[in-house]
Scaffold this motif. Sequence first.
Motif, short mmCIF file in Angstrom:
data_model
loop_
_atom_site.label_atom_id
_atom_site.label_comp_id
_atom_site.label_asym_id
_atom_site.label_seq_id
_atom_site.Cartn_x
_atom_site.Cartn_y
_atom_site.Cartn_z
N ASN A 1 0.86 -1.18 0.00
CA ASN A 1 0.00 0.00 0.00
C ASN A 1 0.90 1.23 0.00
OD1 ASN A 1 -1.69 2.07 0.52
ND2 ASN A 1 -2.56 1.25 2.40
N PRO A 2 0.79 2.11 -0.99
CA PRO A 2 1.70 3.24 -1.06
C PRO A 2 1.48 4.27 0.04
CG PRO A 2 0.00 3.41 -2.75
CD PRO A 2 -0.18 2.09 -2.07
N ASN A 3 0.39 4.17 0.77
CA ASN A 3 0.10 5.15 1.81
C ASN A 3 0.29 4.55 3.20
OD1 ASN A 3 -0.56 7.21 0.12
ND2 ASN A 3 -2.65 6.49 -0.13
N PRO A 4 0.53 5.39 4.20
CA PRO A 4 0.61 4.87 5.56
C PRO A 4 -0.72 4.23 5.96
CG PRO A 4 1.30 7.18 5.45
CD PRO A 4 0.72 6.83 4.12
N PRO A 5 -0.70 3.23 6.87
CA PRO A 5 -1.94 2.57 7.27
C PRO A 5 -2.95 3.58 7.79
CG PRO A 5 -0.01 1.51 8.25
CD PRO A 5 0.48 2.72 7.55
N GLY A 6 -4.21 3.35 7.47
CA GLY A 6 -5.26 4.21 7.99
C GLY A 6 -5.47 5.48 7.20
N MET B 1 -3.77 2.76 -12.95
CA MET B 1 -2.71 2.05 -12.23
C MET B 1 -3.03 2.12 -10.74
SD MET B 1 1.35 2.79 -11.93
CE MET B 1 1.18 3.91 -10.55
N LEU B 2 -3.28 0.95 -10.15
CA LEU B 2 -3.78 0.93 -8.77
C LEU B 2 -3.04 -0.13 -7.96
CD1 LEU B 2 -7.59 1.23 -9.52
CD2 LEU B 2 -6.12 2.98 -8.52
N PRO B 3 -3.04 0.05 -6.62
CA PRO B 3 -2.48 -1.01 -5.78
C PRO B 3 -3.25 -2.31 -6.02
CG PRO B 3 -2.97 0.97 -4.49
CD PRO B 3 -3.55 1.18 -5.85
N ALA B 4 -2.54 -3.43 -5.89
CA ALA B 4 -3.13 -4.73 -6.22
C ALA B 4 -4.40 -4.99 -5.43
CB ALA B 4 -2.10 -5.82 -5.95
N ALA B 5 -4.43 -4.61 -4.16
CA ALA B 5 -5.59 -4.92 -3.33
C ALA B 5 -6.85 -4.20 -3.83
CB ALA B 5 -5.31 -4.55 -1.88
N LEU B 6 -6.68 -3.00 -4.31
CA LEU B 6 -7.84 -2.26 -4.83
C LEU B 6 -8.33 -2.89 -6.14
CD1 LEU B 6 -9.89 -0.04 -4.76
CD2 LEU B 6 -8.17 1.55 -5.54
N PHE B 7 -7.38 -3.34 -6.96
CA PHE B 7 -7.76 -4.01 -8.21
C PHE B 7 -8.54 -5.28 -7.89
CE2 PHE B 7 -6.99 -6.88 -11.79
CZ PHE B 7 -7.40 -6.08 -12.84
N GLU B 8 -8.10 -5.98 -6.85
CA GLU B 8 -8.77 -7.21 -6.44
C GLU B 8 -10.21 -6.91 -6.00
OE1 GLU B 8 -6.60 -9.38 -3.45
OE2 GLU B 8 -6.56 -11.06 -4.85
N ALA B 9 -10.39 -5.79 -5.32
CA ALA B 9 -11.74 -5.39 -4.90
C ALA B 9 -12.61 -5.12 -6.13
CB ALA B 9 -11.67 -4.16 -4.00
N ARG C 1 1.37 -3.73 -7.85
CA ARG C 1 0.41 -2.81 -8.48
C ARG C 1 -0.06 -3.39 -9.80
NH1 ARG C 1 4.70 1.90 -10.23
NH2 ARG C 1 4.65 2.33 -8.01
N VAL C 2 -1.17 -2.87 -10.27
CA VAL C 2 -1.75 -3.40 -11.51
C VAL C 2 -2.04 -2.22 -12.43
CG1 VAL C 2 -3.59 -4.80 -12.51
CG2 VAL C 2 -2.87 -5.21 -10.14
N VAL D 1 -4.34 -6.10 -19.03
CA VAL D 1 -3.95 -6.01 -17.62
C VAL D 1 -2.47 -6.36 -17.50
CG1 VAL D 1 -4.39 -6.85 -15.28
CG2 VAL D 1 -6.25 -6.80 -16.93
N GLU D 2 -1.77 -5.62 -16.66
CA GLU D 2 -0.35 -5.89 -16.43
C GLU D 2 -0.13 -5.93 -14.91
OE1 GLU D 2 3.81 -3.73 -17.82
OE2 GLU D 2 1.89 -2.77 -18.17
N PHE D 3 0.38 -7.04 -14.42
CA PHE D 3 0.64 -7.17 -12.98
C PHE D 3 2.11 -6.88 -12.72
CE2 PHE D 3 -2.88 -10.15 -13.92
CZ PHE D 3 -3.85 -9.58 -13.11
N LEU D 4 2.39 -5.96 -11.83
CA LEU D 4 3.78 -5.58 -11.57
C LEU D 4 4.21 -6.04 -10.19
CD1 LEU D 4 3.76 -1.89 -12.88
CD2 LEU D 4 4.47 -3.91 -14.10
#
Length: 432
Positions: A17-22, A293-301, A329-330, A352-355
Amino acid sequence: MRSWPSSRWMSSPGHTNPNPPGRPLTASLYVHVPFCVLKCAYCDFHSAPISDEPGMADHFAWAVGEGASHWAALGALDDVASIYIGGGTPTTLGPSLVSLVESVQRGARLVSDAEITVETNPDTTDPALAGRLIGSGVTRFSLGVQSFDDAVLRILGRCHTATSARRAVDALLDTGARVSVDLMCGIPGQTLDSWTASVEAALASGVGHVSVYPLTLEEGTPLAIAARVGEFDAPDDDLAADMMQAACELLGAGGLQRYEVASYARPGEESTHNSGYWTGRPYVGIGPSAASMLPAALFEAAIACEAWSDPGVAGVGKTLDSVPPGTSRVRFLRSADTTAFLRKPVGPPEEVEFLTPAQAAAEDAMLGLRLAEGITEELAERAGGTEILGTLEARGLVEHVAGRWRVTETGWLLGNEVFEAVWHAGTRRGLA
Ligand code: SF4
């Protein structure tokens, strides 16, 4: 559509996650409007003349609003630093563009100094519309001028003149918004004098941001075909490099400093949106052929949403089950089919490209070196680029100053070589 609170993907295990938790994800939003008045002779972007079907512009604005609601429900628009309405020529939508700008802000939480840019062309810049756009929250216009020389504009197949470009700049500046002008060099038939006169005209117009690009002859475009059959000489790379250098000197002397390989701005007028692309900020793309281009977890959602669970209209879009383990990231792309987008604004991507983290770092290092401020030692190390940067330093193409690596004046002239070398070093390591 199922949706999750933002925290679902913020804390998803195994993903970066590119941001701090929370904290919500800070992202940019790009909207692709695929309509233009006419197709320019050099253009291979996804754009076509807007259909005269009644209600088409309103329908497109509605579809974009649907896309924005989708991403807002997933929490991707909780902390939006910039919105860029590009294309194409968004101003071909006329008054419907105002509804579009309003609809993308609905559901999104913008940071207090968020930048909202609208791309426009001289032939579709209407002072009344520009004023209404400012009223809807637009803070910046990016005007495609390319040249202030009518002969060069004719070669490019642009449907405006130098005079209408000057008028458009004045009208946009009169709104009080920040204004950027795009110029293009290395055009067949363009002389160094013609180029410097265009740069000087941009400076004299009073805009605070200028982007300069060498022309690339894209396969299959009328200009590339004309060059192939000998109607024009292909662009001369050395002359284009001289033109880029001349622009750097003229713009610098006029108070617009280079902050990126092709971008110049008065202090404080740098593009927030484009800077996001060069610093790895996630982005959501809405519209046909728009990339995200999004963090993998958001793409999964997003995959788990009903709207993504079928391949879409006429088989457009992929069926996706999950994100491969180890993905950081995706990057993904909607289909370039405007009809499909209008019928189903929210749907699965076509490409789709998975990085992995290593590939993502290599990409961040390559793009970060486009910036005058360069990249940190830490990013260079993470991207596996320290050794190659040392080699490039020995050749005088980069320098290592105050804990950062950055491109030198000589290095700017061989920018692509520098960026590719860092990218290849990083991706080779990522594959090892
Ligand atoms: S205005 Fe821009 S997007 Fe439209 S045809 Fe010309 S170059 Fe392409």
